[in-house]
Design a protein around this motif. Structure first.
Motif, PDB file in Angstrom:
ATOM      1  N   THR A  39       0.822  -1.209   0.000  1.00 19.90           N
ATOM      2  CA  THR A  39       0.000   0.000   0.000  1.00 19.90           C
ATOM      3  C   THR A  39       0.860   1.265   0.000  1.00 19.90           C
ATOM      4  OG1 THR A  39      -1.658  -1.224   1.222  1.00 19.90           O
ATOM      5  CG2 THR A  39      -1.915   1.171   1.177  1.00 19.90           C
ATOM      6  N   LEU A  46     -17.143   9.453   5.398  1.00 17.58           N
ATOM      7  CA  LEU A  46     -16.887   8.142   4.814  1.00 17.58           C
ATOM      8  C   LEU A  46     -16.944   8.154   3.290  1.00 17.58           C
ATOM      9  CD1 LEU A  46     -16.593   5.035   4.859  1.00 17.58           C
ATOM     10  CD2 LEU A  46     -19.049   4.883   5.206  1.00 17.58           C
ATOM     11  N   LYS A  47     -18.046   8.730   2.744  1.00 16.79           N
ATOM     12  CA  LYS A  47     -18.208   8.687   1.286  1.00 16.79           C
ATOM     13  C   LYS A  47     -17.148   9.511   0.576  1.00 16.79           C
ATOM     14  CE  LYS A  47     -23.032   7.462   1.475  1.00 16.79           C
ATOM     15  NZ  LYS A  47     -24.421   7.884   1.259  1.00 16.79           N
ATOM     16  N   MET A  82     -14.195   7.275   0.405  1.00 14.58           N
ATOM     17  CA  MET A  82     -14.407   6.262  -0.629  1.00 14.58           C
ATOM     18  C   MET A  82     -14.185   6.841  -2.032  1.00 14.58           C
ATOM     19  SD  MET A  82     -17.807   4.360   0.891  1.00 14.58           S
ATOM     20  CE  MET A  82     -17.787   2.918  -0.168  1.00 14.58           C
ATOM     21  N   ARG A 138     -11.372   5.665  -4.657  1.00 14.20           N
ATOM     22  CA  ARG A 138     -11.707   5.171  -5.994  1.00 14.20           C
ATOM     23  C   ARG A 138     -10.853   5.864  -7.051  1.00 14.20           C
ATOM     24  NH1 ARG A 138     -16.717   6.513 -10.059  1.00 14.20           N
ATOM     25  NH2 ARG A 138     -15.657   5.540 -11.823  1.00 14.20           N
ATOM     26  N   TRP A 148      -7.382   4.315  -6.861  1.00 11.53           N
ATOM     27  CA  TRP A 148      -7.367   2.962  -7.438  1.00 11.53           C
ATOM     28  C   TRP A 148      -7.409   3.031  -8.952  1.00 11.53           C
ATOM     29  CZ3 TRP A 148     -11.752   1.204  -3.654  1.00 11.53           C
ATOM     30  CH2 TRP A 148     -11.184   0.772  -2.438  1.00 11.53           C
ATOM     31  N   LYS A 183      -1.832   2.223  -5.234  1.00 17.32           N
ATOM     32  CA  LYS A 183      -2.223   1.246  -4.213  1.00 17.32           C
ATOM     33  C   LYS A 183      -2.691   1.967  -2.955  1.00 17.32           C
ATOM     34  CE  LYS A 183       1.191  -1.857  -6.145  1.00 17.32           C
ATOM     35  NZ  LYS A 183       2.642  -1.942  -6.247  1.00 17.32           N
ATOM     36  N   SER A 184      -3.971   1.846  -2.647  1.00 15.51           N
ATOM     37  CA  SER A 184      -4.554   2.679  -1.595  1.00 15.51           C
ATOM     38  C   SER A 184      -5.485   1.902  -0.680  1.00 15.51           C
ATOM     39  CB  SER A 184      -5.368   3.820  -2.220  1.00 15.51           C
ATOM     40  OG  SER A 184      -4.676   4.372  -3.305  1.00 15.51           O
ATOM     41  N   GLU A 185      -5.623   2.406   0.526  1.00 15.90           N
ATOM     42  CA  GLU A 185      -6.558   1.839   1.493  1.00 15.90           C
ATOM     43  C   GLU A 185      -7.220   2.961   2.283  1.00 15.90           C
ATOM     44  OE1 GLU A 185      -5.560  -1.947   3.709  1.00 15.90           O
ATOM     45  OE2 GLU A 185      -3.559  -1.240   3.233  1.00 15.90           O
ATOM     46  N   PHE A 186      -8.330   2.616   2.943  1.00 12.13           N
ATOM     47  CA  PHE A 186      -8.941   3.528   3.908  1.00 12.13           C
ATOM     48  C   PHE A 186      -9.598   2.674   4.980  1.00 12.13           C
ATOM     49  CE2 PHE A 186     -13.500   3.004   3.087  1.00 12.13           C
ATOM     50  CZ  PHE A 186     -13.477   2.364   1.861  1.00 12.13           C
ATOM     51  N   TYR A 189     -12.331   0.804   7.141  1.00 13.18           N
ATOM     52  CA  TYR A 189     -13.700   0.335   6.891  1.00 13.18           C
ATOM     53  C   TYR A 189     -14.609   0.702   8.062  1.00 13.18           C
ATOM     54  CZ  TYR A 189     -11.453  -2.772   3.435  1.00 13.18           C
ATOM     55  OH  TYR A 189     -10.745  -3.294   2.401  1.00 13.18           O
ATOM     56  N   LYS A 190     -14.547   1.944   8.483  1.00 17.23           N
ATOM     57  CA  LYS A 190     -15.375   2.404   9.599  1.00 17.23           C
ATOM     58  C   LYS A 190     -16.012   3.713   9.167  1.00 17.23           C
ATOM     59  CE  LYS A 190     -13.934  -0.452  12.952  1.00 17.23           C
ATOM     60  NZ  LYS A 190     -14.814  -1.264  13.783  1.00 17.23           N
ATOM     61  N   ALA A 191     -17.229   3.966   9.644  1.00 14.54           N
ATOM     62  CA  ALA A 191     -17.900   5.218   9.289  1.00 14.54           C
ATOM     63  C   ALA A 191     -17.139   6.403   9.880  1.00 14.54           C
ATOM     64  CB  ALA A 191     -19.342   5.211   9.782  1.00 14.54           C
ATOM     65  N   ASN A 192     -16.706   6.275  11.120  1.00 15.91           N
ATOM     66  CA  ASN A 192     -16.067   7.401  11.804  1.00 15.91           C
ATOM     67  C   ASN A 192     -14.812   6.969  12.561  1.00 15.91           C
ATOM     68  OD1 ASN A 192     -18.177   9.318  11.074  1.00 15.91           O
ATOM     69  ND2 ASN A 192     -19.470   8.141  12.490  1.00 15.91           N
ATOM     70  N   ARG A 229       1.993  -0.527   9.160  1.00 14.94           N
ATOM     71  CA  ARG A 229       2.068  -1.154   7.847  1.00 14.94           C
ATOM     72  C   ARG A 229       3.120  -0.529   6.937  1.00 14.94           C
ATOM     73  NH1 ARG A 229      -1.793  -4.820   6.605  1.00 14.94           N
ATOM     74  NH2 ARG A 229      -2.860  -5.483   8.479  1.00 14.94           N
TER      75      ARG A 229
END
Lengths: 527, 527
Positions: B433, B445-446, B449, B453, B456, B461-464, B466-469, B482
């Motif tokens: 990543t 969150l959106k 996302m 996107r 990607w 190579k990306s991540e975020f 997986y939680k709303a807040n 990491r």
């Protein structure tokens, strides 16, 4: 001469006896005949084989349902796997590997009505009872439970084994690759699902093999529908396995199986029809519209499970919209994947109208030759599998480890890619050799070896002929066959002048290069 | 409460009964007890397990002699495999793959006195009898024969299976990787052998795991020596298997095995001593000098097979000299690899004085903790194996397909590499990543996302989370754990101003970047 002939006809007779008896034994086994009878026949067979001695003819083949990958197939396979691996890494995944066989207890009871029968067992040679892995999901859950992992995003590319009836033309083998991407951990609703579906979209777009779409459903939605139709909970699996055939068989056939073979109440089955054919009968509706239509139904709209499933799927579609993949995901209440372990969203990606003909010409009018590739990826949420392992091992589970994943059935993708390359006549290389070291004269073997060593040690991919005195024409032919771009030619004149000749295989241009500069020169030309 | 306790103690009793009976059955099987007795006990066991019902405890482990590779081990494995693959490709090799199991007949009689017993069989579930592959050489020869290939240079990296007593500390498993490089075809003397030994040298030098050397011998030389000592041809295999132990056991032990256990004529064994200890007793001599010394011996010098072997090995050493690897190859007449199929040169590469301690601390004084890794690569010439397949399948063979190859036992190389990395405390990354998309405020969150996107789709190579807040601190901690180099932070202020904040994880520097330029900016910083 005559006695040799006699001997040989005797052999032939023996061989056909062996073949016949072998066939009989296979039939006996399929029919589950008395084991003692089978044993007796096997002993007879062995005696016959011993009589034939060294002349027993072995069949030169791979086991049923398996295949070799030659260099050409491997080149394609590596191309496909590279695209898939890159996508997984772009989403931050790590990779793991597990053994090809697991303790039999690990696999037991995980694969539904059909799957359980298809597990390959290892012989009991003393010690533990083991079976070949049937998928990569159950070993992954075992790994997560065993190592008390609370969250991991991993991919795993490896072969799995199913004693299915192989259909090579459809790319269905008994040994085949799976490429799995899974997200394990306590996360907020539908975020991992959305990413799995984004991964599918990226992989299939990068492979560029044609149009595809993903069918989406939810375990709770199926349970809710079955319940409002009056289907017993205990019939869930068997009804799923019939409903799942709706993509290949018409409703009446599925109905007949449910009513006649599986003795499901006729009224319940007829009530079911409306729901499982909802997508079919409303082909023009978008996914969210279809979800709303379902809620408008009086019974469905007041069922708690259906309500929850619809709410979750709507959130998922919101996220898929953000990721730009929602138009290629289609809610379909008839999708009912047969694995026991799914608990939430389930999905399956199919190639749109992809028909092909792998072994005969593409003009064939025999419909059997044109087969649909079908599902190329599938997956879903399985929140209880890791916990099941923890429990059955008697471990306290602090928290559940919910999981969701996607698995690519890449054997089919290989098949499509192979056909595509064949039709485009694109001759893929099977090696990567950059330079061939040749000579036109005799007695220069050691000079070629010396030069090749210099190139290897400089990291240049090189080859030379394993012959003391190869012909120049053969050496050049080898380069053309193998698409090797450069030839370095060493000869007596060149050695005297301290140079080598550098030849471009395509243009046939030749230039003298000082011996000491050939590495630099090649590195420049190759970069 | 009391009755629950009673129930639980009843369970414990049942469980220990099950364990005990399981152990007894294993002993019975090892002792090859009457199958009916075993069956009876197994039935008892199953009844006990059924009594226990859902409370039967499953053992959460991988089968004996196998292991999982977690993300860290995989990162090391991929590093080692990359170096090996690059070397194979530098020498012009293509790759193939074969099924993990073969028809049992294919493997039969190929693995010598010891090997045959160690083959893993698949259960007879109807159909063909199959076994897991024991090495990659026999499947390769089957492939060459089946496809009527006259020449190929291929590598194959895959798992093989042996029902050996596993010794995890020595990196000896029942499932392990082999990396094979083989050259098949009619070529001039010793050229392919020289290249195989050059490949070994390049791989081990690139891996940089310490000093190594390769022992070299010749099948004909062994046959010649045995013959002049008066050992019967029919005892060849069994004498080889004893002589091959000389690297681990003293001569007197090997002598005792030959004379007492294997009933080889004492005189012959004593005559043998001189030859098989020739390397040991002349440690200072170079390989060619030792070959000359052997020829000076009256009996050996006049034996045709020995003469031919010495001539061939001398040519090989000439070539090894050209390739610059001759000092790391040592002629040793005691090397007697146990496989049936070798016909010419044989070799085995060992790590020099490499001792390690995989599971306890390295200061341990228990010699059992310090074990020699031993052989890391081995191979030789096998000219008859392909022909054997052609013949036993009743095919006419136009020409023999002579083969020579080298096989890396990379499980041991992984073990060494793992220890090395551990001792150097070099934290290898397990994912790739590059960018983490974070936010400090709730409700974004959106936006995260959307940004992810975009990254990607640009191949970043990306991540975020997986939680709303998610909390900012947790997000940054994830990046540090990491080793993710960049964080893109989105917030309300940034959104209003049309920018994002770019943060360097190591230096903690932060810069505002226009939203539309973040892809370009990142691509520049990452390249």
């Amino acid at each position: 001469m005559s006695s040799a002939k006699e001997l040989s006809s005797e052999k032939t007779a023996l061989q056909s006896q062996i073949k016949e008896l072998g066939d009989q034994i296979r039939v006996l086994k399929t029919e589950k005949a008395n084991p003692d009878v089978v044993k007796e026949q096997v002993a007879k067979l062995q005696a016959l084989k011993a009589q034939l001695g060294d002349d027993f003819k072995m069949v030169l083949k791979t086991p049923k349902g398996t295949r070799d990958y030659g260099p050409k197939a491997m080149a394609i396979r590596e191309k496909v796997l590279k695209i898939i691996t890159e996508t997984f890494k772009r989403h931050g995944a790590e990779t793991i590997d597990t053994p090809v066989f697991e303790l039999r207890d690990v696999l037991l009871g995980k694969y539904g009505e059909e799957g359980g029968k298809l597990v390959f067992d290892l012989s009991d040679q003393g010690g533990e009872l083991c079976s070949l892995r049937y998928d990569l999901t159950v070993p992954f859950a075992r790994y997560v439970a065993m190592n008390k992992i609370s969250n991991i995003k991993r991919y795993h590319i490896a072969k799995v084994y199913r004693r299915d009836q192989p259909v090579m033309t459809k790319g269905r083998y008994r040994e085949f690759y799976q490429c799995d991407f899974d997200i394990a951990g306590q996360y907020d609703l539908m975020l991992p699902e959305a990413e799995c579906l984004k991964v599918v979209d990226e992989v299939l777009n990068s492979l560029n093999l044609g149009e595809f779409y993903t069918k989406l459903n939810h375990r709770l939605l199926l349970e809710g529908i079955f319940s409002i139709c009056g289907i017993k909970q205990s019939d869930f699996k068997t009804v799923c396995s019939s409903v799942d055939k709706l993509d290949k068989a018409p409703w009446l056939e599925v109905r007949a199986e449910l009513v006649n073979d599986k003795h499901i109440d006729e009224k319940a089955v007829d009530a079911l029809e409306y729901y499982v054919r909802l997508r079919e009968n409303n082909a023009s509706l978008g996914s969210v519209e279809l979800l709303d239509l379902l809620l408008e139904d009086e019974k469905a709209g007041s069922n708690k499970q259906i309500k929850q499933a619809v709410d979750e799927l709507k959130i998922l579609f919101e996220y898929l919209e953000i990721y730009g993949v929602s138009t290629r995901v289609l809610f379909d209440p008839s999708l009912a994947r047969g694995l026991d372990y799914y608990t939430g969203a389930i999905y399956e990606t199919v190639m749109k109208d992809f028909s092909f003909n792998a072994f005969t010409n593409t003009d064939s009018t025999n419909p059997e030759d044109h087969v649909t590739v079908g599902s190329v990826a599938a997956g879903g949420r399985y929140d209880k599998l890791v916990g099941m392992f923890l429990e059955s091992a008697g471990k306290k589970k602090a928290d559940d480890v919910p999981c969701v994943g996607i698995s690519f059935g890449i054997e089919r993708l290989f098949s499509i890619m192979e056909m595509k390359e064949e039709s485009e006549k694109s001759a893929g290389r099977t090696n990567e050799t950059e330079v061939y070291v040749a000579s036109a004269q005799k007695g220069l073997l050691k000079e070629r070896m010396k030069l090749c060593r210099i190139l290897w040690d400089a990291g240049i991919k090189s080859e030379f002929a394993y012959k003391a005195n190869p012909k120049m024409l053969n050496q050049l032919q080898y380069c053309e066959d193998r698409v090797i771009p450069w030839v370095v030619i060493v000869g007596e004149r060149e050695l005297k002048e301290g140079v080598v000749k550098l030849r471009n295989v395509v243009s046939r241009e030749e230039t003298d290069i000082p011996y000491d500069e050939i590495v630099n020169e090649l590195q420049n030309r190759l970069s």
